[in-house]
Design a protein around this motif. Structure first.
Motif, mmCIF file in Angstrom:
data_model
loop_
_atom_site.group_PDB
_atom_site.id
_atom_site.type_symbol
_atom_site.label_atom_id
_atom_site.label_comp_id
_atom_site.label_asym_id
_atom_site.label_seq_id
_atom_site.Cartn_x
_atom_site.Cartn_y
_atom_site.Cartn_z
ATOM 1 N N HIS A 163 -43.777 84.287 -52.709
ATOM 2 C CA HIS A 163 -44.970 83.590 -53.162
ATOM 3 C C HIS A 163 -44.688 82.875 -54.483
ATOM 4 C CE1 HIS A 163 -47.519 85.971 -50.332
ATOM 5 N NE2 HIS A 163 -46.581 86.874 -50.549
ATOM 6 N N ARG A 164 -45.359 81.762 -54.671
ATOM 7 C CA ARG A 164 -45.358 81.066 -55.956
ATOM 8 C C ARG A 164 -46.673 81.388 -56.646
ATOM 9 N NH1 ARG A 164 -47.825 76.462 -57.574
ATOM 10 N NH2 ARG A 164 -46.899 75.256 -59.281
ATOM 11 N N ILE A 165 -46.604 81.815 -57.911
ATOM 12 C CA ILE A 165 -47.790 82.266 -58.638
ATOM 13 C C ILE A 165 -47.898 81.482 -59.933
ATOM 14 C CG2 ILE A 165 -48.984 84.275 -59.592
ATOM 15 C CD1 ILE A 165 -46.646 85.851 -57.995
ATOM 16 N N VAL A 166 -49.061 80.947 -60.207
ATOM 17 C CA VAL A 166 -49.340 80.283 -61.482
ATOM 18 C C VAL A 166 -50.341 81.144 -62.247
ATOM 19 C CG1 VAL A 166 -50.233 78.225 -62.635
ATOM 20 C CG2 VAL A 166 -48.893 77.994 -60.535
ATOM 21 N N VAL A 167 -49.900 81.668 -63.386
ATOM 22 C CA VAL A 167 -50.771 82.472 -64.247
ATOM 23 C C VAL A 167 -51.366 81.526 -65.288
ATOM 24 C CG1 VAL A 167 -50.925 84.457 -65.769
ATOM 25 C CG2 VAL A 167 -49.261 84.448 -63.895
ATOM 26 N N PRO A 168 -52.691 81.385 -65.358
ATOM 27 C CA PRO A 168 -53.308 80.423 -66.290
ATOM 28 C C PRO A 168 -52.862 80.636 -67.728
ATOM 29 C CG PRO A 168 -54.928 81.276 -64.747
ATOM 30 C CD PRO A 168 -53.686 82.088 -64.545
ATOM 31 N N ARG A 169 -52.878 79.563 -68.482
ATOM 32 C CA ARG A 169 -52.435 79.585 -69.866
ATOM 33 C C ARG A 169 -53.471 80.258 -70.761
ATOM 34 N NH1 ARG A 169 -52.517 73.652 -72.403
ATOM 35 N NH2 ARG A 169 -52.601 74.919 -74.289
ATOM 36 N N LEU A 170 -53.009 80.733 -71.894
ATOM 37 C CA LEU A 170 -53.906 81.261 -72.909
ATOM 38 C C LEU A 170 -54.574 80.118 -73.653
ATOM 39 C CD1 LEU A 170 -51.581 84.055 -74.317
ATOM 40 C CD2 LEU A 170 -53.717 84.451 -73.124
#
Length: 390
Positions: free
Chosen positions: A204-211
């Motif tokens: 899977h490709r996962i994008v964790v939102p920025r701070l």
């Protein structure tokens, strides 16, 4: 362990992860009551778990063992499996039993449905329907577990992964999804889209939102999911491994700076990432669906001369006039992660040799818009008669 015919509990010993233990104090016809305790340096779960009864006719168990933390707030659910060997039912001869190592009439499996191994090195935390137990012990045993799980990964092994730096989590309870977010001392990001853990042998490709901080970009990670090795539960246990989607390895004798941009090429005002020379690869995070990366040498007077999408770059120092040809390579192993390798080119793409009796002057086009007949050129270089330039 406690035989049902007795009232006193008997401590049958300690079992490390991936190991087994025999207890010959009961017969094949006995029914026993079993409970466990987690041995943890922080004593997160200091008390014994709930118990489960395993009778002589038990071939499978739907129940689980519940451990409660020292604050009485969260719990860890550990599952039990029972396997009855064929020879205990008289299916094979007695002399064949002697050939079986550690033979037992019944084998009791204590397992967790999911093991999570984090190789990212990022400040992230997780949310799932099952409770998480973080392996805080930095001993060689934890490193060996991570190494065994990585070698069993059907997608291949990440060359730059250090098992001693990995963070190991055990997820108790039936869970189908896992979400990730970044954290710092002041704030946390929003949660990522959940990863479906049940999809085995997948990535899977996962994008964790920025701070909220402009210097912290969104994290782009990749996850692989596969069956655990047999000693860690086999098909009973999922292994979810997290990696950085991109990394960069600088093999030049100079430091370089990297920034992320939008698709139009606009700088996103994030702090440049400095990648030092001749060091190990460093994580590189940018949203590859929404933009690109740009790089430049971190040295006074040194500029890069290249066109869009070139894999060879000519670096020229405006102060000394010296030039260097470098190549950008993409190293992709079996894993769905990519490593950009920047190194000196083994062979230059072009060489100009002046066999005339006159000096010649040339310049390299940096970029241009052909339909508008507009070009930008580098500073010119002079080649003397019977000389050459790369």
């Amino acid at each position: 362990m406690k035989p049902q015919s007795q009232t006193a509990w008997v401590n049958i010993g300690q079992v490390t992860s991936g190991s087994s233990l025999q207890f010959p104090m009961v017969t094949n016809e006995s029914s026993i009551e079993l409970r466990i305790k987690v041995i943890d340096d922080n004593r997160t779960f200091p008390d014994w778990s709930s118990s489960v009864v395993i009778s002589k006719s038990t071939h499978s168990i739907d129940d689980d063992l519940v451990l409660t933390d020292k604050n009485g707030i969260s719990s860890l659910r550990v599952f039990i499996g029972v396997e009855t060997n064929r020879w205990s039912r008289g299916d094979i001869l007695a002399d064949q039993i002697k050939m079986k190592k550690n033979a037992a009439a019944r084998t009791i499996f204590v397992y967790l449905p999911t093991i999570l191994v984090d190789y990212t090195g990022q400040d992230i935390e997780f949310m799932s329907s099952g409770s998480l137990l973080k392996q805080r012990d930095s001993s060689c045993r934890a490193s060996q577990i991570c190494g065994s799980l990585r070698q069993a990964n059907p997608f291949g092994q990440e060359d730059n992964a250090a098992d001693s730096d990995a963070v190991l989590y055990f997820i108790g309870g039936k869970t189908n999804a896992l979400a990730i977010r970044q954290f710092s001392h002041q704030t946390t990001s929003s949660w990522s889209r959940p990863i479906l853990i049940g999809a085995r042998k997948s990535h899977h490709r996962i994008v964790v939102p920025r701070l909220s901080s402009p210097t912290r970009p969104a994290l782009v990670l990749c996850a692989t999911i596969h069956d655990a090795p047999k000693i860690f539960g086999g098909k009973l246990t999922n292994v979810l491994t997290l990696w950085n989607k991109y990394s960069l390895l600088n093999q030049l004798p100079i430091d370089i700076e990297v920034i992320s941009t939008s698709k139009s090429g606009t700088w996103l005002k994030q702090k440049p990432l400095v990648v030092h020379c001749n060091k190990s690869s460093v994580p590189l995070h940018f949203d590859d669906n929404k933009g690109f990366i740009r790089l430049r040498p971190k040295e006074l007077g040194l500029i890069s001369l290249r066109n869009h999408n070139d894999i060879a770059i000519r670096l020229r120092n405006k102060l000394s006039g010296k030039a260097m040809i470098v190549t950008i390579e993409i190293s992709k192993k079996s894993l769905p992660s990519l490593t950009f390798v920047i190194r000196r080119s083994r062979a230059v793409p072009f060489r100009i040799e002046n066999f005339s009796s006159f000096p010649i002057q040339f310049a390299q086009q940096q970029h241009g818009i052909i339909r508008k007949a507009f070009y930008q050129w580098s500073n010119s270089t002079i080649i003397l008669p019977y000389h050459q330039a790369d």
